[in-house]
Design a protein around this motif. Sequence first.
Motif, PDB file in Angstrom:
ATOM      1  N   UNK A 218       0.754  -1.291   0.115  1.00  0.00           N
ATOM      2  CA  UNK A 218      -0.066   0.143   0.084  1.00  0.00           C
ATOM      3  C   UNK A 218       0.856   1.167  -0.123  1.00  0.00           C
ATOM      4  N   UNK A 219       1.963   1.277   0.751  1.00  0.00           N
ATOM      5  CA  UNK A 219       2.886   2.388   0.651  1.00  0.00           C
ATOM      6  C   UNK A 219       3.619   2.592  -0.635  1.00  0.00           C
ATOM      7  N   UNK A 220       3.825   1.530  -1.223  1.00  0.00           N
ATOM      8  CA  UNK A 220       4.451   1.530  -2.499  1.00  0.00           C
ATOM      9  C   UNK A 220       3.468   2.053  -3.606  1.00  0.00           C
ATOM     10  N   UNK A 221       2.116   1.768  -3.427  1.00  0.00           N
ATOM     11  CA  UNK A 221       1.234   2.290  -4.340  1.00  0.00           C
ATOM     12  C   UNK A 221       1.051   3.705  -4.113  1.00  0.00           C
ATOM     13  N   UNK A 222       0.983   4.163  -2.795  1.00  0.00           N
ATOM     14  CA  UNK A 222       0.850   5.453  -2.594  1.00  0.00           C
ATOM     15  C   UNK A 222       1.946   6.579  -3.192  1.00  0.00           C
ATOM     16  N   UNK A 223       3.226   5.698  -2.830  1.00  0.00           N
ATOM     17  CA  UNK A 223       4.346   6.581  -3.558  1.00  0.00           C
ATOM     18  C   UNK A 223       4.250   6.493  -5.057  1.00  0.00           C
TER      19      UNK A 223
ATOM     20  N   UNK B  76       4.171  10.423  -6.898  1.00  0.00           N
ATOM     21  CA  UNK B  76       5.385  10.538  -7.739  1.00  0.00           C
ATOM     22  C   UNK B  76       4.495  10.805  -9.207  1.00  0.00           C
ATOM     23  N   UNK B  77       3.670  10.126  -9.404  1.00  0.00           N
ATOM     24  CA  UNK B  77       3.032  10.446 -10.782  1.00  0.00           C
ATOM     25  C   UNK B  77       2.278  12.161 -10.858  1.00  0.00           C
TER      26      UNK B  77
END
Length: 74
Positions: A20-25, A29-30
């Motif tokens: 989830x943290x990677x998806x939020x990052x 970033x996008x």
Amino acid sequence: MSLLLDYLMATVRLSVPLGFAALGGMWSERSGVLNIALEGMLLTGASVSASVAFLTNNAWLGLILGSVILTSCT
């Protein structure tokens, strides 16, 4: 065989918050914002939520206040 299955199940269970943290990052970033404190924000929200739930004996209040603290960090 049971040890291997237990290990794989624990790996999947423990990797979900990091996913989830990677998806939020990726989303931030996008949009042009570099946020390097995602894991810290997750830990802060989780610790506040657990502390409030323990002190008030109300899991829903802990969930709500943890979410409020987490959204106020952004």
